[in-house]
Scaffold this motif. Structure first.
Motif, PDB file in Angstrom:
ATOM      1  N   TYR A  18       0.814  -1.218   0.000  1.00  0.00           N
ATOM      2  CA  TYR A  18       0.000   0.000   0.000  1.00  0.00           C
ATOM      3  C   TYR A  18       0.848   1.269   0.000  1.00  0.00           C
ATOM      4  CZ  TYR A  18      -4.279  -2.641   0.390  1.00  0.00           C
ATOM      5  OH  TYR A  18      -5.336  -3.486   0.127  1.00  0.00           O
ATOM      6  N   THR A  19       1.982   1.279   0.687  1.00  0.00           N
ATOM      7  CA  THR A  19       2.816   2.484   0.707  1.00  0.00           C
ATOM      8  C   THR A  19       3.652   2.602  -0.564  1.00  0.00           C
ATOM      9  OG1 THR A  19       4.556   1.373   1.989  1.00  0.00           O
ATOM     10  CG2 THR A  19       2.919   2.641   3.225  1.00  0.00           C
ATOM     11  N   ASP A  20       4.288   1.522  -0.991  1.00  0.00           N
ATOM     12  CA  ASP A  20       5.190   1.585  -2.147  1.00  0.00           C
ATOM     13  C   ASP A  20       4.462   1.625  -3.485  1.00  0.00           C
ATOM     14  OD1 ASP A  20       7.194   1.392  -0.261  1.00  0.00           O
ATOM     15  OD2 ASP A  20       7.676  -0.706  -0.712  1.00  0.00           O
ATOM     16  N   GLN A  21       3.319   0.942  -3.576  1.00  0.00           N
ATOM     17  CA  GLN A  21       2.653   0.810  -4.875  1.00  0.00           C
ATOM     18  C   GLN A  21       1.420   1.690  -5.039  1.00  0.00           C
ATOM     19  OE1 GLN A  21       4.270  -0.876  -7.165  1.00  0.00           O
ATOM     20  NE2 GLN A  21       5.757  -1.384  -5.583  1.00  0.00           N
ATOM     21  N   LEU A  22       0.725   2.015  -3.955  1.00  0.00           N
ATOM     22  CA  LEU A  22      -0.538   2.743  -4.092  1.00  0.00           C
ATOM     23  C   LEU A  22      -0.558   4.096  -3.396  1.00  0.00           C
ATOM     24  CD1 LEU A  22      -3.117  -0.182  -3.823  1.00  0.00           C
ATOM     25  CD2 LEU A  22      -2.304   0.981  -5.873  1.00  0.00           C
ATOM     26  N   GLU A  87       4.870  -4.253 -13.391  1.00  0.00           N
ATOM     27  CA  GLU A  87       6.322  -4.348 -13.248  1.00  0.00           C
ATOM     28  C   GLU A  87       6.727  -4.825 -11.862  1.00  0.00           C
ATOM     29  OE1 GLU A  87       8.021  -0.557 -14.203  1.00  0.00           O
ATOM     30  OE2 GLU A  87       7.376  -0.656 -16.301  1.00  0.00           O
ATOM     31  N   HIS A  88       5.859  -4.575 -10.871  1.00  0.00           N
ATOM     32  CA  HIS A  88       6.137  -4.980  -9.491  1.00  0.00           C
ATOM     33  C   HIS A  88       5.421  -6.278  -9.124  1.00  0.00           C
ATOM     34  CE1 HIS A  88       7.534  -0.804  -9.317  1.00  0.00           C
ATOM     35  NE2 HIS A  88       8.361  -1.273  -8.403  1.00  0.00           N
ATOM     36  N   GLY A  89       4.910  -6.990 -10.122  1.00  0.00           N
ATOM     37  CA  GLY A  89       4.324  -8.305  -9.897  1.00  0.00           C
ATOM     38  C   GLY A  89       2.904  -8.317  -9.375  1.00  0.00           C
ATOM     39  N   ALA A  90       2.183  -7.217  -9.497  1.00  0.00           N
ATOM     40  CA  ALA A  90       0.798  -7.185  -9.007  1.00  0.00           C
ATOM     41  C   ALA A  90      -0.068  -8.164  -9.793  1.00  0.00           C
ATOM     42  CB  ALA A  90       0.228  -5.773  -9.125  1.00  0.00           C
ATOM     43  N   TYR A  91      -1.061  -8.725  -9.101  1.00  0.00           N
ATOM     44  CA  TYR A  91      -2.011  -9.648  -9.726  1.00  0.00           C
ATOM     45  C   TYR A  91      -3.322  -8.913  -9.986  1.00  0.00           C
ATOM     46  CZ  TYR A  91      -5.314 -13.382 -10.475  1.00  0.00           C
ATOM     47  OH  TYR A  91      -6.296 -14.173 -11.025  1.00  0.00           O
ATOM     48  N   PHE A  92      -3.792  -8.984 -11.211  1.00  0.00           N
ATOM     49  CA  PHE A  92      -5.051  -8.363 -11.610  1.00  0.00           C
ATOM     50  C   PHE A  92      -6.094  -9.444 -11.824  1.00  0.00           C
ATOM     51  CE2 PHE A  92      -1.725  -5.429 -12.735  1.00  0.00           C
ATOM     52  CZ  PHE A  92      -2.232  -4.215 -12.333  1.00  0.00           C
ATOM     53  N   ARG A  93      -7.307  -9.223 -11.331  1.00  0.00           N
ATOM     54  CA  ARG A  93      -8.387 -10.195 -11.499  1.00  0.00           C
ATOM     55  C   ARG A  93      -9.014 -10.138 -12.876  1.00  0.00           C
ATOM     56  NH1 ARG A  93     -11.931 -10.575  -5.921  1.00  0.00           N
ATOM     57  NH2 ARG A  93     -10.172 -11.131  -4.579  1.00  0.00           N
ATOM     58  N   GLN A 104     -11.901   0.772 -15.604  1.00  0.00           N
ATOM     59  CA  GLN A 104     -11.562   0.217 -14.299  1.00  0.00           C
ATOM     60  C   GLN A 104     -10.872  -1.128 -14.451  1.00  0.00           C
ATOM     61  OE1 GLN A 104     -15.556  -0.020 -12.816  1.00  0.00           O
ATOM     62  NE2 GLN A 104     -15.723  -2.189 -13.279  1.00  0.00           N
ATOM     63  N   ILE A 105     -10.179  -1.512 -13.383  1.00  0.00           N
ATOM     64  CA  ILE A 105      -9.544  -2.823 -13.290  1.00  0.00           C
ATOM     65  C   ILE A 105      -9.462  -3.183 -11.816  1.00  0.00           C
ATOM     66  CG2 ILE A 105      -7.167  -1.985 -13.164  1.00  0.00           C
ATOM     67  CD1 ILE A 105      -6.424  -4.352 -15.091  1.00  0.00           C
ATOM     68  N   LEU A 106      -9.448  -4.477 -11.519  1.00  0.00           N
ATOM     69  CA  LEU A 106      -9.350  -4.956 -10.147  1.00  0.00           C
ATOM     70  C   LEU A 106      -7.968  -5.536  -9.904  1.00  0.00           C
ATOM     71  CD1 LEU A 106     -12.788  -6.783  -9.834  1.00  0.00           C
ATOM     72  CD2 LEU A 106     -12.237  -4.400  -9.296  1.00  0.00           C
ATOM     73  N   VAL A 107      -7.267  -5.003  -8.901  1.00  0.00           N
ATOM     74  CA  VAL A 107      -5.942  -5.483  -8.518  1.00  0.00           C
ATOM     75  C   VAL A 107      -6.034  -6.032  -7.101  1.00  0.00           C
ATOM     76  CG1 VAL A 107      -5.156  -3.215  -7.680  1.00  0.00           C
ATOM     77  CG2 VAL A 107      -3.463  -4.916  -8.411  1.00  0.00           C
ATOM     78  N   GLU A 108      -5.257  -7.080  -6.804  1.00  0.00           N
ATOM     79  CA  GLU A 108      -5.247  -7.657  -5.464  1.00  0.00           C
ATOM     80  C   GLU A 108      -4.041  -7.172  -4.676  1.00  0.00           C
ATOM     81  OE1 GLU A 108      -5.426 -11.917  -5.519  1.00  0.00           O
ATOM     82  OE2 GLU A 108      -7.443 -11.937  -6.381  1.00  0.00           O
ATOM     83  N   ASP A 109      -4.249  -6.986  -3.366  1.00  0.00           N
ATOM     84  CA  ASP A 109      -3.117  -6.738  -2.484  1.00  0.00           C
ATOM     85  C   ASP A 109      -2.448  -8.090  -2.198  1.00  0.00           C
ATOM     86  OD1 ASP A 109      -4.430  -8.025  -0.328  1.00  0.00           O
ATOM     87  OD2 ASP A 109      -4.757  -6.183   0.813  1.00  0.00           O
TER      88      ASP A 109
END
Length: 123
Positions: A18-22, A87-93, A104-109
């Motif tokens: 949450y701090t580094d990516q969002l 680029e940071h390996g986030a997973y999108f639903r 819109q798009i859904l990303v998971e923490d």
């Protein structure tokens, strides 16, 4: 100001995401069990598996991470945000969805909790 609590598997990993990516700011942390983060007028409490919020309910259900409830973060450039998170390996639903009000798009923490990233349609 709105406050949302998410159950998470790992408080440290969640704080980093949450701090580094969002763009959230860490306001307070209670060891490995809970942290309070903020972004604009949203306060997010992340509670780990040993937090008091994770105790079983009287009917036996146990609070857990994941699900489909979510909060929305408005972004100015959804494609660029998705590229950076990827680029940071986030997973999108899902893939980016184009709707009447915007995209819109859904990303998971890191614990599987979903966040909706939303780019409003230009007026």
């Amino acid at each position: 100001m709105a406050t949302v609590r998410y159950m998470v598997k790992d408080v440290e990993a969640s704080v980093a995401f949450y701090t580094d990516q969002l763009g959230f700011t860490l306001k307070q942390q209670f060891g490995p069990n809970m942290a309070i983060l903020a972004r604009d007028d949203l306060t997010l409490w992340v509670a780990g598996p040993n937090a008091s919020a994770a105790r079983p309910m009287p009917d036996g259900r146990v609070p857990e991470a994941g699900g489909w409830n979510r909060f929305v973060i408005e972004v100015g450039d959804l494609a660029a945000t998705v590229a950076r998170l990827s680029e940071h390996g986030a997973y999108f639903r899902n893939d980016i969805v184009d709707g009447p009000g915007g995209r819109q798009i859904l990303v998971e923490d890191p614990s599987g909790n979903v966040i909706e990233l939303f780019e409003p349609r230009a007026s």
